[in-house]
Design an enzyme around this catalytic site. Sequence first.
Site, short mmCIF file in Angstrom:
data_model
loop_
_atom_site.label_atom_id
_atom_site.label_comp_id
_atom_site.label_asym_id
_atom_site.label_seq_id
_atom_site.Cartn_x
_atom_site.Cartn_y
_atom_site.Cartn_z
N GLU A 83 0.84 -1.13 -0.27
CA GLU A 83 0.38 -0.21 0.09
C GLU A 83 0.67 1.46 0.45
OE1 GLU A 83 -3.34 -0.48 3.21
OE2 GLU A 83 -3.97 -1.57 2.16
N ASP A 95 -11.51 8.07 -21.91
CA ASP A 95 -10.79 6.52 -21.90
C ASP A 95 -10.76 5.90 -22.84
OD1 ASP A 95 -11.35 4.10 -21.09
OD2 ASP A 95 -13.30 4.43 -20.65
N THR A 111 -7.20 0.46 -19.78
CA THR A 111 -7.06 -0.61 -19.60
C THR A 111 -5.82 -0.78 -20.26
OG1 THR A 111 -8.13 -1.45 -21.27
CG2 THR A 111 -10.01 -1.17 -19.43
N LYS A 140 -6.29 -4.90 -23.51
CA LYS A 140 -7.27 -4.70 -24.72
C LYS A 140 -6.32 -4.50 -26.05
CE LYS A 140 -11.68 -3.60 -22.05
NZ LYS A 140 -13.00 -2.28 -22.51
#
Length: 426
Positions: A60, A204, A230, A233
């Site tokens: 973290e 996006d 992403t 893809k």
Amino acid sequence: MVVFLAMMDDISKTDPEIFEAIKKEGIRIRNGVELIPSENFVSKAVLQAYATFFTNKYSEGYPGKRYYGGNQYVDVVENLAIERARKLFGAEHVNVQPYSGSPANQAVFFALLNLGDAFMGFDLSAGGHLTHGSPVNFSGKHYKCIPYNVDKETELLDYDKIMKQAKEAKPKMILSGLTAYPRKIDFRAFREICDEVNAYHFADIAHIAGLCATGLHQNPVPYCDVVTTTTHKTLRGPRGAIIMCREQHAQAIDKAVFPGLQGGPHDHVNAAKAVAFKEALQPDYKKYCGQIVKNAKALADSLMGNGLELVTGGTDNHLMVIKLVNKGLAGKGKEVQNALGEAEIYVNKNTIPYEPNTPFNPSGIRLGTPAITTRGMKESEMKVIGECIAKVIGNHTDKAVIEKAKNDILELCRDFPLYPGMEVLR
Ligand SMILES: *Cc1c(COP(=O)(O)O)cnc(C)c1O
């Protein structure tokens, strides 16, 4: 199958049920054609980076600022992933921790907007994504979405209309990007609209990231406050996402991801992201992306040559949407998807602009070329695949036609083994 299964000696004994499913999935992808435009096949190097003990680590925080000890090698990995992504897109700041595309987008909403703020997003049925303001998604539930749509006649984005709509709606943010729109997006035009109404521009590029990174399509980074993509893809990396932004938003974005939304990053995934970004920086990747677009055009030509109608009449990118309406198959997207699946041609049912039916029984089929291009297929294979698809759509209840298409597809796949060690069919 053999190379990857060889790494699985243990699991084949300890968990034969899961092992069997993995093996069968290998056979499925080997013998069929994967045309779902959001899918791809990662390299062996990406798979190797993914399947490591980095999955065990908690880290973290961010490089140099972690809440747990023992993160010196995690920092190496995350810094490399960040540096490579910055280079790939020319971004000022990159956060590589988002678990996937949807949480990445959620983090952007958290960073730029307050709950209830108005934004404009691309209508889902015309090519936007759930996270662009669908009423069933957080983006439509917790924020006020004013959707923009394509022109009913041309099925293209009309930037003058969007400008007009933005002047009336006065959104705080405009979201550009696509999940089923087969044409180029003019991100510069969106920037002008945003400047006119004093809105943030958030792009996006989950689907088209590879095309943007290699200059085949406009790179939105210079025209945006924030860009997400992403990594799984066209970028051909592991499942995941990244957020890119201007330096002025860096702190807000990083805080929105952690601790705003997520806990510990998935360090094994980030290692695989770094490997994929390195691959995408090589000259071969640009050639690959060029071939994706050439293959999409060849597949579109084959489909249209065999009597099928496409949304906007073609494609500029890696995907296309078949309109089933003129075949008397309005609302039959699910049945057609299943018939094609029986022939081992994998596609997804999709809405078409101004969909006359419902999202669950829509009137379109979406398909694309990133995965089969990774396999090495070229224009001549697209011609055959287009013919097989057209035959199955024309006779989607005829078992003999489906069986014939399945055999043709199997024959086509013979010379495209996918992964080393998968040369032998079945
Ligand atoms: C695929 C996609 C996403 C979501 O990605 P997930 O990883 O499935 O959450 C977000 N935006 C667009 C435009 C997409 O195409």
